[in-house]
Motif scaffolding. Structure first.
Motif, PDB file in Angstrom:
ATOM      1  N   GLY A 264       0.798  -0.753   0.362  1.00 27.17           N
ATOM      2  CA  GLY A 264      -0.046   0.171   0.125  1.00 27.17           C
ATOM      3  C   GLY A 264       1.217   0.984  -0.056  1.00 27.17           C
ATOM      4  O   GLY A 264       0.465   2.746  -0.040  1.00 27.17           O
ATOM      5  N   LYS A 265       2.364   0.824  -0.298  1.00 28.88           N
ATOM      6  CA  LYS A 265       3.204   1.824   0.143  1.00 28.88           C
ATOM      7  C   LYS A 265       3.849   1.773  -1.092  1.00 28.88           C
ATOM      8  O   LYS A 265       3.877   1.446  -1.410  1.00 28.88           O
ATOM      9  N   PHE A 266       4.449   3.703  -1.125  1.00 28.78           N
ATOM     10  CA  PHE A 266       5.391   3.743  -3.048  1.00 28.78           C
ATOM     11  C   PHE A 266       6.875   3.766  -2.463  1.00 28.78           C
ATOM     12  O   PHE A 266       6.608   4.625  -1.500  1.00 28.78           O
ATOM     13  N   TYR A 267       8.012   3.002  -2.671  1.00 32.37           N
ATOM     14  CA  TYR A 267       8.799   3.082  -3.005  1.00 32.37           C
ATOM     15  C   TYR A 267       9.347   3.475  -3.873  1.00 32.37           C
ATOM     16  O   TYR A 267       9.220   2.659  -4.846  1.00 32.37           O
ATOM     17  N   ILE A 268      11.021   4.316  -4.071  1.00 32.87           N
ATOM     18  CA  ILE A 268      11.701   4.423  -5.200  1.00 32.87           C
ATOM     19  C   ILE A 268      12.787   3.789  -4.924  1.00 32.87           C
ATOM     20  O   ILE A 268      13.524   3.252  -4.330  1.00 32.87           O
ATOM     21  N   ILE A 269      13.347   2.357  -6.194  1.00 29.39           N
ATOM     22  CA  ILE A 269      14.293   1.610  -5.335  1.00 29.39           C
ATOM     23  C   ILE A 269      15.479   1.848  -7.072  1.00 29.39           C
ATOM     24  O   ILE A 269      14.693   1.857  -7.906  1.00 29.39           O
ATOM     25  N   LYS A 327      10.668  13.673  -4.598  1.00 32.73           N
ATOM     26  CA  LYS A 327       9.711  15.013  -5.068  1.00 32.73           C
ATOM     27  C   LYS A 327       8.507  14.749  -5.426  1.00 32.73           C
ATOM     28  O   LYS A 327       7.672  14.956  -5.449  1.00 32.73           O
ATOM     29  N   ILE A 328       9.229  14.064  -7.210  1.00 32.94           N
ATOM     30  CA  ILE A 328       8.219  13.747  -7.990  1.00 32.94           C
ATOM     31  C   ILE A 328       7.192  12.333  -7.812  1.00 32.94           C
ATOM     32  O   ILE A 328       5.659  12.593  -8.037  1.00 32.94           O
ATOM     33  N   LEU A 329       7.169  12.065  -7.236  1.00 30.26           N
ATOM     34  CA  LEU A 329       6.318  10.947  -6.309  1.00 30.26           C
ATOM     35  C   LEU A 329       5.860  11.534  -5.411  1.00 30.26           C
ATOM     36  O   LEU A 329       3.839  11.219  -5.782  1.00 30.26           O
ATOM     37  N   ASN A 330       6.109  12.655  -4.647  1.00 35.50           N
ATOM     38  CA  ASN A 330       5.284  13.166  -3.930  1.00 35.50           C
ATOM     39  C   ASN A 330       3.901  14.068  -4.135  1.00 35.50           C
ATOM     40  O   ASN A 330       2.297  14.235  -4.242  1.00 35.50           O
ATOM     41  N   ILE A 331       4.331  14.331  -5.653  1.00 34.94           N
ATOM     42  CA  ILE A 331       3.704  15.519  -6.180  1.00 34.94           C
ATOM     43  C   ILE A 331       2.534  14.419  -7.123  1.00 34.94           C
ATOM     44  O   ILE A 331       1.131  14.569  -7.578  1.00 34.94           O
ATOM     45  N   ILE A 333       1.318  11.313  -7.139  1.00 37.65           N
ATOM     46  CA  ILE A 333       1.263  10.572  -6.113  1.00 37.65           C
ATOM     47  C   ILE A 333      -0.091   9.579  -7.171  1.00 37.65           C
ATOM     48  O   ILE A 333       0.004   9.019  -7.576  1.00 37.65           O
ATOM     49  N   GLU A 334      -1.015  10.661  -7.598  1.00 44.40           N
ATOM     50  CA  GLU A 334      -2.272  10.060  -8.280  1.00 44.40           C
ATOM     51  C   GLU A 334      -2.042   9.479  -9.596  1.00 44.40           C
ATOM     52  O   GLU A 334      -2.469   8.629 -10.225  1.00 44.40           O
ATOM     53  N   TYR A 335      -0.791  10.232 -10.403  1.00 43.07           N
ATOM     54  CA  TYR A 335      -0.813   9.716 -11.075  1.00 43.07           C
ATOM     55  C   TYR A 335      -0.461   7.929 -11.156  1.00 43.07           C
ATOM     56  O   TYR A 335      -0.524   6.497 -11.785  1.00 43.07           O
ATOM     57  N   PHE A 336       0.667   8.319 -10.010  1.00 42.61           N
ATOM     58  CA  PHE A 336       1.438   6.621  -9.973  1.00 42.61           C
ATOM     59  C   PHE A 336       0.468   5.628  -9.454  1.00 42.61           C
ATOM     60  O   PHE A 336       0.366   4.517  -9.825  1.00 42.61           O
ATOM     61  N   ILE A 350      10.357  21.561  -7.991  1.00 43.63           N
ATOM     62  CA  ILE A 350      11.056  20.494  -7.864  1.00 43.63           C
ATOM     63  C   ILE A 350      12.771  21.271  -7.032  1.00 43.63           C
ATOM     64  O   ILE A 350      12.800  20.492  -5.984  1.00 43.63           O
ATOM     65  N   ALA A 351      12.907  21.570  -7.962  1.00 38.68           N
ATOM     66  CA  ALA A 351      14.497  22.266  -7.209  1.00 38.68           C
ATOM     67  C   ALA A 351      14.325  23.041  -6.256  1.00 38.68           C
ATOM     68  O   ALA A 351      15.551  22.414  -5.374  1.00 38.68           O
TER      69      ALA A 351
END
Length: 456
Positions: A264-269, A327-331, A333-336, A350-351
């Motif tokens: 249920g959580k998203f991770y960056i690997i 930061k991208i994932l945070n913004i 999140i609905e897309y992913f 992002i910067a």
């Protein structure tokens, strides 16, 4: 004449980029492939660098992958690594390492067909010689006189074997140019109509530019007929060599990172195997302590320093990419989460979010790829410009492009919509963009103007 000399002291701020800073910036903007090549180059020049390549065929590696469920899940969904032509090496397809590319070249395929024909030894030899003259597009632009001299045969014999090559698959192979290539395919498919062949021979440029009016007048046929002929031509293959192994290694798109939903959580690997690992050879470290030669010590110290900085820069590159993706994932999140629309997002956004300059973010996403769980995409494709709608809400350029495609797909093909009309329709959806911007977005998604979309 009054000459007044004054000495003034001024304080001026300047950022002077050292060689190391320049290298660090250069490494950040490298693609994975470029970084791997750079590492290989450095390992040749620096004997202290130990490069450890990932051996995907190693039994222990495969064992480890099967034991690691999370990593296994990532690998299972990463089919972008597999070439178009492949075969299974076994029943268990849980790992892409079980895929083996079939590297059959066009020439191999043609020679196989020649070997199946009832030709004598000399005939096969001539055919293979001709096949060697086929270019990368599948054409055989021959210097007939020179070949006749080389093969010591007459014109009639030459024509006989050239015709044999042209009779092989794929259709159009061995043609002297694109026109003959298309004609061969038309004849092979049994398509009737001398007008069609006439268009191929004399009006290819006109048909490509949709100059239907000119062609219809010259050939005394209707515009609708011209368009029907174009439909046939566009289904033919202008490069019969397409799809065959060319002799060059296939370039795979290797994602720099994966975004995975686990529990249920998203991770960056981060993809740790996208380039080789680096270590410093311990043998050379002992030289500093044991060698009495100062030049040798200085040389080793210099190489150690260079190696350490390279390793540090690569780690810094990885950390920066990770922060950007976080930061991208945070913004987005609905897309992913559910594959919704990409929100408007800029480099500045992002910067500011991670406390770096825009140029750093730009370098960090340049030629970098991300596996989303469904597909591998360029990270930069997640950045879309922001347009303020009539209602004051933010709309992404990607959303507008999708709407333009939808509007055009539903238009009357006999009377396609102009860019001005599309602009007015978009306003009904609170998308406030000009006719010129519609034209720009339409071209970016590969859609022609109204005159090119018109069907007769």
């Amino acid at each position: 004449m009054n000459m007044d000399f004054n000495l003034n002291l001024e304080i001026e701020q300047k950022l002077i980029l050292t060689q190391k800073m320049q290298l660090s910036i250069k490494i950040l903007q490298m693609s994975s492939l470029e970084l791997t090549k750079y590492i290989e180059k450095e390992s040749i020049e620096n004997p202290l660098l130990e490069v450890q390549y990932k051996d995907f065929l190693d039994d222990e590696v495969n064992k480890k992958i099967k034991q690691d469920n999370v990593y296994k899940d990532i690998i299972n969904s990463s089919r972008e690594f597999v070439p178009i032509k492949y075969q299974y090496a076994g029943e268990d397809d849980s790992s892409p390492f079980n895929y083996i590319a079939i590297k059959k070249t066009l020439k191999d395929y043609l020679i196989e067909q020649i070997n199946e024909l009832y030709l004598d030894k000399q005939g096969k030899k001539i055919c293979i010689y001709l096949i060697e003259n086929i270019d990368k597009n599948g054409y055989m632009p021959l210097d007939t006189e020179e070949l006749i001299d080389d093969l010591e045969i007459d014109n009639e014999t030459m024509d006989k074997y050239v015709d044999i090559i042209k009779s092989l698959d794929p259709p159009g192979i061995g043609a002297s140019d694109i026109k003959e290539c298309l004609i061969i395919q038309i004849e092979r498919q049994g398509i009737e109509g001398h007008k069609l062949k006439e268009i191929v021979n004399f009006y290819l440029e006109d048909i490509a530019s949709n100059r239907y009016n000119e062609i219809s007048k010259k050939l005394h046929i209707t515009k609708k007929q011209v368009q029907e002929y174009k439909d046939i031509i566009t289904k033919l293959e202008p490069k019969p060599s397409r799809g065959f192994y060319t002799g060059e290694e296939t370039k795979y798109v290797m994602p720099d990172a994966y975004i995975r939903e686990i529990g249920g959580k998203f991770y960056i690997i981060m993809n740790e195997d996208v380039h080789p690992k680096l270590n410093i050879n311990n043998v050379y470290k002992d030289i500093i302590d044991n060698s009495q030669d100062k030049k040798t010590q200085d040389y080793v110290k210099e190489k150690i320093d260079s190696a350490l900085f390279l390793i540090k820069s690569i780690n810094q590159r990885k950390n920066t990419i990770y922060k950007v993706l976080e930061k991208i994932l945070n913004i987005q999140i609905e897309y992913f989460t559910n594959g919704g629309n990409i929100k408007p997002m800029t480099l500045r956004q992002i910067a500011d979010g991670i406390g770096v300059h825009e140029s750093t973010v730009s370098r960090a996403i340049k030629d970098k790829y991300l596996y989303t769980g469904k597909e591998t995409i360029k990270i930069k494709d997640l950045f879309t410009s922001k347009i303020v709608s009539l209602s004051g809400e933010d709309v992404s350029s990607l959303e507008i492009k999708d709407k333009i495609k939808e509007i055009i797909s539903e238009e009357d093909k006999k009377n396609p919509l102009s860019d001005e009309v599309i602009s007015k329709i978009l306003k009904k959806y609170n998308m406030n963009i000009s006719r010129r911007t519609v034209a720009k977005y339409r071209e970016e998604v590969g859609l022609g103007s109204s005159s090119k979309r018109k069907r007769y």
